[in-house]
Design an enzyme around this catalytic site. Structure first.
Site, mmCIF file in Angstrom:
data_model
loop_
_atom_site.group_PDB
_atom_site.id
_atom_site.type_symbol
_atom_site.label_atom_id
_atom_site.label_comp_id
_atom_site.label_asym_id
_atom_site.label_seq_id
_atom_site.Cartn_x
_atom_site.Cartn_y
_atom_site.Cartn_z
ATOM 1 N N GLY A 80 44.479 49.542 42.093
ATOM 2 C CA GLY A 80 43.781 48.580 41.233
ATOM 3 C C GLY A 80 43.116 49.268 40.054
ATOM 4 O O GLY A 80 42.525 50.335 40.210
ATOM 5 N N THR A 126 38.245 54.400 41.861
ATOM 6 C CA THR A 126 38.246 53.112 42.557
ATOM 7 C C THR A 126 36.888 52.442 42.393
ATOM 8 O O THR A 126 35.853 53.124 42.412
ATOM 9 C CB THR A 126 38.570 53.219 44.065
ATOM 10 N N ASP A 129 35.795 50.609 44.578
ATOM 11 C CA ASP A 129 35.292 50.421 45.940
ATOM 12 C C ASP A 129 34.380 51.547 46.416
ATOM 13 O O ASP A 129 33.684 51.400 47.413
ATOM 14 C CB ASP A 129 36.470 50.288 46.913
ATOM 15 N N GLU A 150 34.077 40.589 50.451
ATOM 16 C CA GLU A 150 35.295 39.910 50.917
ATOM 17 C C GLU A 150 35.764 40.450 52.265
ATOM 18 O O GLU A 150 36.532 39.812 52.957
ATOM 19 C CB GLU A 150 36.418 40.050 49.890
ATOM 20 N N GLN A 160 35.337 42.122 37.929
ATOM 21 C CA GLN A 160 34.653 43.254 38.571
ATOM 22 C C GLN A 160 35.312 44.586 38.244
ATOM 23 O O GLN A 160 34.657 45.600 38.095
ATOM 24 C CB GLN A 160 34.691 43.126 40.098
#
Lengths: 400, 400
Positions: A14, A141, A143, A243, A295
């Site tokens: 991503g 990332t 994340d 999520e 995001q």
């Protein structure tokens, strides 16, 4: 050391707001160090296997500088898992063909944990067949779930966007006397780092009432009880959910449990799903707000610290490779928290590949579904202090 | 003219990023002009009826300046429709009681078309009973749908956020070889001004493929045909839809046609609904992205022009009132397009109340679901040129 050939750079996984900044750092530095040809793979490993490279000399210096302003992954990204070489060597043979054709001796793959796995496999393969090439992973990332690194480039900017957006949503929610239930859904399937960053909104008095992370088990009855308590008291509530939250059987709490008009699963996310519960059980109306693609793409709200670090990771990668390092990921080590300082080091790709760094329990205040001060100490310098909102006036007016 | 009493200010309707900037302009100027007491109603008309005012002298000058940095409606907003005085005078009696108690002689209501109706009714009532008070509406809405004004404060900032976010989503979508169907849902029930602003993303080569506005009838078969054509050609598509699009029978195209797990209507919006159709008819996967609350709250990405104009509207309002004007809304007139210049004037509240300004047909290129150059001429100076993204490099790489 002597330069022995050309550079190849690829992007994977991503996008983030600053992945192109890492590309910029690497490419600019490569030319400076005297590399003749710098290539980029279109759509990551896919472009390497299919001989789809771009010679970056077609771009002027100024055009390359523009990379810092472009959201997404400018060279094209891919999600592709290489097999084990021992089981299926065919993609590796194609990769080698491309490397030989363009005399690639320095290879850089910019991505997250899956991409580091790819990078690791390519490094092992090239070593096995004795093709001299220096292979380095560049981390990326939103994340923040890579192991062996203080934090990942991309996380700071995504966290800043989340902080700013949550502040704004909470402030909007304050505008009505009897306001709504806001459920804000934030990316992060395995780790809750990004959802946790919403806690930064507390610094301006506009933090979320509850934060749910994948790191703690989600109990729907507790959730409803918490929502009721807070709503009864404040007549409004703002909830952040990752999520990736899971129940005690380790199943995702998600909309895959519901169907759309066509009988499809997977319409809408966990926020929408939980809002349905709140409406049913508490008869409160509300709004599920999914921060979605912005995001990872909101370059208009990047953290300057994050961008600088992304560039430096790119620069450091090419220098290490030319000095003969291979099989590593560029890593960042925090020297000090009192005065935030990062040093650039390397970690073995093997260690990083497929590892997942979760939010440690000492950063989670479980009882309150909030973050501890240790989390704030960790994240504040990464996100930077731009766009601070001061809200004394707001709390004097609407919180009375 | 002589100052005859105190000031009351109220906010109404959906917040915008710059409604508090108008408040700041008005309050600062009121003190400068020698007003003794400036009050704000908490939650608009509701606070006036219920004697819930704040004396703004409790705030320091610096605290009032902070208003420019606060998203939402800081004094509390409300959606409340006053009855006709002739049918039900009770709320008007309460309003008068509050006005008399605090010696309010200058009243300002900051909102959209419904709020101008409220303002108009109060002005008429006060005139009827011969209570001397100057009543002025201050415009505000992200929808840009007020008549008698070139554009509304709040629109430029929302449009800037939409432009930036659409650019980023389109750029993210370019990052994968076979990308997704993105359907981006944008606020605007009656008028498509905000959805139309997404066309600005074309200036950096990252505009949406299709834009659907409430001003043109929506045909689902045409929609599917358009999506198929573009997807077949580009292997990706980005679609912008206004939440207010309607079919030929004037019914909203929306998720109220579908039910959630609890049998509730109205879960999710038109974007989610259309995505279901695309998945069913074309077997393409995609993502519905609802820009949701951030459109009206994203103060981190405001247009500086918009903020300045919002402040000036507030300042102009108090000056007009002190000079004896009543029953008007502050309005903006564009003197010239070649060199963007706004002059501040007034419009009769009666004309503005409940009117709706639609996007005129000469700004819509119907065939292509795009906007004409007349629209660009209109909107560019309002949104401002900050945060420009240059994407020559992107198009050389991924659009080849």
């Amino acid at each position: 050391m002597e330069i022995i050939g050309n550079v190849l750079y690829g992007q994977s996984g991503g996008p983030t707001s600053v992945i192109n900044s890492s590309a910029f750092g690497l490419i600019e530095e490569a030319y400076k160090l005297g590399i003749k040809k710098v290539y980029a793979a279109r759509y990551g490993i896919d472009g390497i296997i299919n001989d789809d490279l771009i010679d970056l000399s077609i771009f002027s210096e100024n055009e390359l500088k523009e990379l810092k302003t472009i959201p997404g992954a400018s060279f094209g990204s891919v999600r592709y898992k290489l097999p084990e070489y021992e089981k299926d060597c065919s993609p590796f043979e194609e990769i080698l063909k491309t490397f030989k054709k363009y005399n690639i001796r320095y290879f850089f793959y910019n991505g997250g944990n899956d991409s580091m796995d790819t990078c690791y496999k390519i490094d092992r393969f090239l070593k096995t067949i004795n093709y001299q090439c220096y292979v380095i992973g560049i981390p990326k990332t939103i994340d923040n779930d890579l192991v062996e690194i203080d934090h990942t480039p991309g996380y700071g900017s995504a966290a800043k966007y989340v902080k700013d957006t949550v502040e704004e949503i909470v402030s909007d929610n304050l505008s009505y006397r009897n306001a709504k239930v806001n459920i804000i859904e934030i990316m992060g399937r395995s780790a809750g780092w990004l959802a946790a960053s919403s806690a930064l909104a507390h610094l301006s008095g506009l933090g979320p009432d509850l934060i749910y992370l994948p790191e703690t088990t989600f109990y729907i009855d507790d959730f409803i009880k918490n929502v009721k308590n807070i709503y009864d008291k404040n007549k409004r509530i703002n909830i952040v959910v990752s999520e990736g939250i899971k129940d005690k059987n380790n199943n995702f709490i998600s909309a895959s449990q519901k169907q759309d008009i066509f009988g499809h699963n997977n319409l809408g996310g966990v926020g929408q799903y939980l809002l349905g519960y709140v409406e049913e059980k508490l008869h409160l109306s509300g709004r599920a707000i999914e921060l979605s693609i912005p995001q990872r793409a909101a370059i208009h709200d990047i953290s300057k610290v994050d961008q600088k670090e992304a560039i430096l990771c790119g620069r450091y990668a090419i220098r290490k490779a030319i000095n003969g390092t291979s099989g590593v990921m560029i890593s960042m080590k925090r020297s000090s928290n009192d005065r935030y300082k990062i040093s650039y080091v390397t970690s073995s790709l093997e260690k990083v590949a497929n590892g997942v760094k979760l939010v440690p329990s000492f950063m989670i205040d479980e009882k309150n579904h909030q973050m501890t001060k240790e989390f704030f100490t960790y994240i504040c310098p990464i996100v930077g202090a731009e766009n601070k909102v001061h809200l004394k006036i707001n709390s004097k007016i609407l919180k009375k």
